[in-house]
Motif scaffolding. Structure first.
Motif, short mmCIF file in Angstrom:
data_model
loop_
_atom_site.label_atom_id
_atom_site.label_comp_id
_atom_site.label_asym_id
_atom_site.label_seq_id
_atom_site.Cartn_x
_atom_site.Cartn_y
_atom_site.Cartn_z
N TRP A 156 0.77 -1.12 0.07
CA TRP A 156 -0.08 0.02 0.07
C TRP A 156 0.82 1.30 0.02
O TRP A 156 0.64 2.32 -0.62
CB TRP A 156 -0.93 -0.01 1.21
CG TRP A 156 -2.03 -0.89 1.04
CD1 TRP A 156 -2.26 -2.07 1.68
CD2 TRP A 156 -3.19 -0.90 0.48
NE1 TRP A 156 -3.32 -2.91 1.63
CE2 TRP A 156 -3.86 -1.95 0.45
CE3 TRP A 156 -3.75 0.00 -0.57
CZ2 TRP A 156 -5.18 -2.06 -0.06
CZ3 TRP A 156 -4.88 -0.21 -1.31
CH2 TRP A 156 -5.56 -1.29 -1.03
N TYR A 157 1.87 0.92 0.62
CA TYR A 157 2.84 2.35 0.66
C TYR A 157 3.40 2.71 -0.61
O TYR A 157 3.40 3.97 -1.07
CB TYR A 157 4.07 1.92 1.34
CG TYR A 157 4.88 3.36 1.95
CD1 TYR A 157 4.53 4.05 2.97
CD2 TYR A 157 6.20 3.52 1.45
CE1 TYR A 157 5.37 5.36 3.44
CE2 TYR A 157 7.02 4.62 1.77
CZ TYR A 157 6.49 5.55 2.79
OH TYR A 157 7.00 6.58 2.89
N ALA A 212 0.56 4.21 -2.77
CA ALA A 212 0.10 5.52 -2.37
C ALA A 212 1.04 6.41 -3.08
O ALA A 212 0.30 7.49 -3.91
CB ALA A 212 0.31 5.65 -0.83
N TYR A 213 2.19 6.33 -3.29
CA TYR A 213 3.12 6.95 -4.41
C TYR A 213 2.68 7.05 -5.58
O TYR A 213 2.55 8.09 -6.18
CB TYR A 213 4.45 6.77 -3.86
CG TYR A 213 5.30 7.37 -2.80
CD1 TYR A 213 5.62 8.71 -2.88
CD2 TYR A 213 5.56 6.61 -1.70
CE1 TYR A 213 6.12 9.18 -1.85
CE2 TYR A 213 5.84 7.10 -0.69
CZ TYR A 213 6.68 8.48 -0.68
OH TYR A 213 7.13 9.15 0.43
N VAL A 247 -0.09 6.31 -7.04
CA VAL A 247 -1.66 6.85 -7.42
C VAL A 247 -1.69 8.26 -7.04
O VAL A 247 -2.15 9.19 -7.73
CB VAL A 247 -2.91 6.22 -6.32
CG1 VAL A 247 -4.10 7.00 -6.62
CG2 VAL A 247 -2.95 4.64 -6.82
N GLY A 248 -0.85 8.71 -5.89
CA GLY A 248 -0.86 10.08 -5.70
C GLY A 248 0.02 10.87 -6.76
O GLY A 248 -0.31 12.09 -7.13
N PRO A 281 -2.24 15.09 -3.21
CA PRO A 281 -3.06 13.81 -3.14
C PRO A 281 -1.94 12.79 -2.70
O PRO A 281 -2.41 11.75 -1.95
CB PRO A 281 -3.35 13.64 -4.42
CG PRO A 281 -3.52 14.98 -5.16
CD PRO A 281 -2.66 15.73 -4.33
N ALA A 282 -0.80 12.86 -3.04
CA ALA A 282 0.49 11.84 -2.69
C ALA A 282 0.57 11.86 -1.11
O ALA A 282 0.63 10.96 -0.45
CB ALA A 282 1.56 12.17 -3.35
N LEU A 292 -2.47 10.25 0.63
CA LEU A 292 -2.38 8.71 0.50
C LEU A 292 -1.30 7.90 1.20
O LEU A 292 -1.23 6.96 2.03
CB LEU A 292 -2.34 8.25 -0.92
CG LEU A 292 -3.48 8.68 -1.84
CD1 LEU A 292 -3.38 8.37 -3.31
CD2 LEU A 292 -4.84 8.03 -1.36
N LEU A 345 -2.05 7.66 4.77
CA LEU A 345 -2.98 6.71 5.04
C LEU A 345 -2.28 5.33 5.15
O LEU A 345 -2.71 4.42 5.87
CB LEU A 345 -3.95 6.76 4.11
CG LEU A 345 -5.20 7.80 4.05
CD1 LEU A 345 -6.21 7.68 2.95
CD2 LEU A 345 -5.90 8.01 5.38
N ALA A 346 -1.38 5.24 4.24
CA ALA A 346 -0.31 4.08 4.14
C ALA A 346 0.50 3.86 5.64
O ALA A 346 0.65 2.93 5.89
CB ALA A 346 0.35 4.23 3.03
N ALA A 402 -2.95 13.10 7.66
CA ALA A 402 -3.75 12.86 6.31
C ALA A 402 -4.95 13.96 6.28
O ALA A 402 -4.94 14.32 5.12
CB ALA A 402 -4.50 11.51 6.22
#
Length: 290
Positions: free
Chosen positions: A24-25, A28-29, A31-32, A142-143, A146, A149-150, A195
């Protein structure tokens, strides 16, 4: 502690095929940065948002800009973590420095890396620095959202012990090491605080400033807003965030000073203070110009 929330059982690994594991980490990068690319593209298409109705660059240069930013985030984040957080460990184990998959990226180091990458891109591609910095400030949130959250999913960077009803009982021996607390130790979900403040709130403010109030027509206004709100948010959350434990070990001989500082400041607050001052200076500069 009564009223504490159990930690949700979310596997940090999304899926694994052989030795390859997508976490997920990392997602997150990915998608962000992708969402940031979409925000920049949307701003470049709307020419009326820019001074003299002229965007600072063509959309064709956006992919090159993305490459510079990715390199800046990874290189700066890793070097910042190595040099500031665990210098002796990596001095003794230099082969581990490029092993970013083992964890260890500093936000402030990555932030400096992005600044340098954007400056180099601006010079090499003859793109004005101020409007370029302003649109990247919009795209960064956004990054941040996310990744925080990760951090929560990874059960890392948790907060200090609390009796508040939304305190979370994080797994692990270190998270449960709360002197004076009998039974399960609940902690502030400081990752979620960050976040919400550094990612969601700051992102909404910058989106409204960009697409509703025409902030891109004033050079450095967006950048100054980003520096100021991020710095203040991080500074505030640090009062509730547990300082990194390796500052107290021989791995970092300056840990006692960097962790709490001579004036009771955490490392995050020390690094955020210049951001606050720079943000104020840029806002004053932007608002004084016609």
């Amino acid at each position: 502690m009564s009223g504490a929330l159990p930690f949700p059982e979310i596997d940090p690994v999304i899926f694994q095929i052989g030795p390859f594991a997508l976490r997920w980490y990392a997602m997150a990068y990915i998608v962000g940065i992708g969402l940031g690319w979409l925000l920049i593209a949307a701003a470049l298409r709307r020419v009326h948002l820019w001074p003299a109705d002229t965007p600072p660059m063509e959309k064709a240069k956006l992919e090159d800009l993305l490459t510079y930013i990715v390199i800046g985030v990874i290189a700066g984040g890793r070097l910042g973590y190595v040099l500031v957080y665990r210098p002796l460990h990596y001095l003794q184990n230099p082969i581990e420095i490029p092993m970013i998959w083992t964890g260890g990226l500093s936000f402030h180091g990555g932030f400096i890396g992005v600044i340098l990458a954007v400056y180099v891109f601006s010079r090499r591609h003859q793109v004005p620095l101020a409007p370029l910095a302003d649109v990247i400030a919009l795209a960064a949130t956004p990054a941040i959202l996310l990744v925080r959250l990760a951090n929560f999913i990874n059960a890392e960077l948790w907060g200090r012990a609390t009796t508040l009803p939304w305190g979370v009982v994080f797994p692990g021996t270190a998270a449960q090491d709360c002197p004076g607390v009998a039974g399960p130790c609940a902690r502030h979900p400081s990752q979620l605080y960050e976040a919400g403040l550094e990612g969601l709130l700051l992102g909404l403010i910058l989106i409204l400033m960009t697409f509703r109030f025409g902030a891109l027509k004033r050079n450095w206004l967006q950048t100054g807003t980003f520096f100021l709100i991020y710095g203040l948010s991080r500074f505030a959350v640090e009062f509730l965030r547990q300082p990194d434990d390796f500052f107290q070990t021989p791995d970092n001989p300056l840990g006692w000073r960097l962790d709490f500082g001579e004036w009771g400041l955490t490392m995050g607050q020390i690094l955020s203070t210049p951001m606050i001052l720079i943000g104020l200076a840029l806002l004053i500069l932007a608002l004084r110009r016609r």
